[in-house]
Design an enzyme around this catalytic site. Structure first.
Site, mmCIF file in Angstrom:
data_model
loop_
_atom_site.group_PDB
_atom_site.id
_atom_site.type_symbol
_atom_site.label_atom_id
_atom_site.label_comp_id
_atom_site.label_asym_id
_atom_site.label_seq_id
_atom_site.Cartn_x
_atom_site.Cartn_y
_atom_site.Cartn_z
ATOM 1 N N ASP A 32 3.505 -12.184 2.001
ATOM 2 C CA ASP A 32 2.140 -12.467 1.781
ATOM 3 C C ASP A 32 1.354 -12.488 3.126
ATOM 4 O O ASP A 32 1.634 -13.289 3.969
ATOM 5 C CB ASP A 32 1.785 -13.678 0.815
ATOM 6 C CG ASP A 32 0.379 -14.094 0.754
ATOM 7 O OD1 ASP A 32 -0.498 -13.370 1.370
ATOM 8 O OD2 ASP A 32 -0.115 -15.120 -0.053
ATOM 9 N N ILE A 33 0.624 -11.321 3.526
ATOM 10 C CA ILE A 33 0.019 -11.195 4.659
ATOM 11 C C ILE A 33 -0.970 -12.266 4.974
ATOM 12 O O ILE A 33 -1.070 -12.685 6.342
ATOM 13 C CB ILE A 33 -0.781 -9.910 4.725
ATOM 14 C CG1 ILE A 33 -0.844 -9.515 6.299
ATOM 15 C CG2 ILE A 33 -2.162 -10.157 3.871
ATOM 16 C CD1 ILE A 33 -1.299 -8.075 6.232
ATOM 17 N N GLY A 54 -6.583 -7.760 -5.050
ATOM 18 C CA GLY A 54 -5.499 -7.411 -4.204
ATOM 19 C C GLY A 54 -5.614 -8.112 -2.862
ATOM 20 O O GLY A 54 -5.791 -9.392 -2.875
ATOM 21 N N VAL A 55 -5.216 -7.547 -1.873
ATOM 22 C CA VAL A 55 -5.101 -8.036 -0.547
ATOM 23 C C VAL A 55 -6.467 -8.645 -0.122
ATOM 24 O O VAL A 55 -6.502 -9.560 0.683
ATOM 25 C CB VAL A 55 -4.128 -7.277 0.475
ATOM 26 C CG1 VAL A 55 -4.975 -5.970 0.736
ATOM 27 C CG2 VAL A 55 -3.795 -7.925 1.530
ATOM 28 N N ASP A 56 -7.182 -7.972 -0.344
ATOM 29 C CA ASP A 56 -8.638 -8.280 0.186
ATOM 30 C C ASP A 56 -9.099 -9.705 -0.384
ATOM 31 O O ASP A 56 -9.301 -10.794 0.170
ATOM 32 C CB ASP A 56 -9.617 -7.236 -0.452
ATOM 33 C CG ASP A 56 -10.983 -7.348 0.240
ATOM 34 O OD1 ASP A 56 -11.143 -8.263 1.163
ATOM 35 O OD2 ASP A 56 -12.052 -6.552 -0.125
ATOM 36 N N SER A 143 -4.425 1.139 0.735
ATOM 37 C CA SER A 143 -4.820 2.084 -0.181
ATOM 38 C C SER A 143 -3.803 2.281 -1.454
ATOM 39 O O SER A 143 -3.933 2.975 -2.227
ATOM 40 C CB SER A 143 -5.044 3.486 0.319
ATOM 41 O OG SER A 143 -6.299 3.690 0.856
ATOM 42 N N THR A 144 -2.631 1.453 -1.176
ATOM 43 C CA THR A 144 -1.603 1.772 -2.122
ATOM 44 C C THR A 144 -1.759 0.668 -3.593
ATOM 45 O O THR A 144 -0.821 0.875 -4.398
ATOM 46 C CB THR A 144 -0.101 1.563 -1.536
ATOM 47 O OG1 THR A 144 0.006 -0.057 -1.293
ATOM 48 C CG2 THR A 144 0.251 2.201 -0.429
ATOM 49 N N GLY A 145 -2.527 0.060 -3.622
ATOM 50 C CA GLY A 145 -2.856 -0.662 -4.691
ATOM 51 C C GLY A 145 -3.879 0.032 -5.640
ATOM 52 O O GLY A 145 -3.483 0.918 -6.438
#
Ligand code: ADP
Length: 202
Positions: A32-33, A54-56, A143-145
């Protein structure tokens, strides 16, 4: 597994791959970043810089409201951030000094400039790291999500862009870590990394 060759060497643990490029390091981990310390953390943002899923979403939740407050000011100044570009804020409560918000392309058929825009995201993250003085940078698989970029194609672009920056003379970044969210993404990024290794400067 240990890979050794005339121009490179790499060690791959179960969920960690590290390769040396000149006196720098490119590494891949699963995780997890928001939990991994770095000078700067890359975020896969949207062009409105408005936060999202997502990550955002994870970055804003973990970092707290200070990040969005800065983004509101940046938005007032520049309007929006185009695909391929990036802006930086402080990192709030994250284990970092800065977050670099970059906007990946939405994947269509791959012929609408997606690879160039994705490459530019990673290049801009490195360039902003240098402007800020960050020496270590973590990056997600942009972009992969939700944006639908196929993982294998995205991995080639991502690893190629970062490796080429780390091979060059301009950057002072010492370590770039791709933080992949699951085992599949890690394997795909690891394969892309091992593929380009023979082409790298030692
Ligand atoms: P995009 O809109 O650019 O596609 P997403 O956030 O939807 O961005 O997904 C980008 C990648 O980030 C996906 O591979 C997703 O699995 C991954 N991801 C989601 N949450 C995290 C996290 N906390 N740490 C690292 N990677 C994450």
């Amino acid at each position: 597994m240990v890979f050794v060759g005339p121009k490179y060497n790499a060690v791959m643990w179960q969920a960690e791959l590290e390769i040396g490029i000149r006196d720098r390091e490119l590494s891949l981990v699963i995780g997890d970043i928001t939990k991994i310390p770095a000078d700067a953390i890359g975020n896969a943002a949207n062009s409105r810089l408005a936060g999202g899923g997502g990550v955002d979403g994870a970055i804003h939740r973990a970092g707290g409201p200070a990040i969005m407050q800065e983004l509101v000011q940046i938005r007032a100044r520049i309007g929006q951030c185009l695909a391929g570009d990036a802006v930086a804020t402080s990192a709030g409560k994250l284990p970092a000094q800065w977050v670099i918000h970059t906007v990946g392309p939405v994947y269509g058929d791959g012929r609408r400039g997606e690879p160039a825009a994705l490459r530019s995201c990673y290049e801009r993250c490195l360039e902003l790291s240098d402007e800020l003085g960050a020496r270590t940078l973590t990056l997600p698989a942009i972009s992969t999500g939700v944006y639908g970029y196929p993982m294998d194609l995205a991995a080639k672009v991502a690893v190629g862009a970062v490796a080429s920056k780390l091979s060059g003379d301009e950057t002072r970044v010492k370590r770039v870590t791709f933080v992949l969210f699951d085992d599949t993404a890690f394997r795909v990024f690891a394969a892309a990394t091992l593929d380009i290794m023979p082409t790298l400067a030692s």
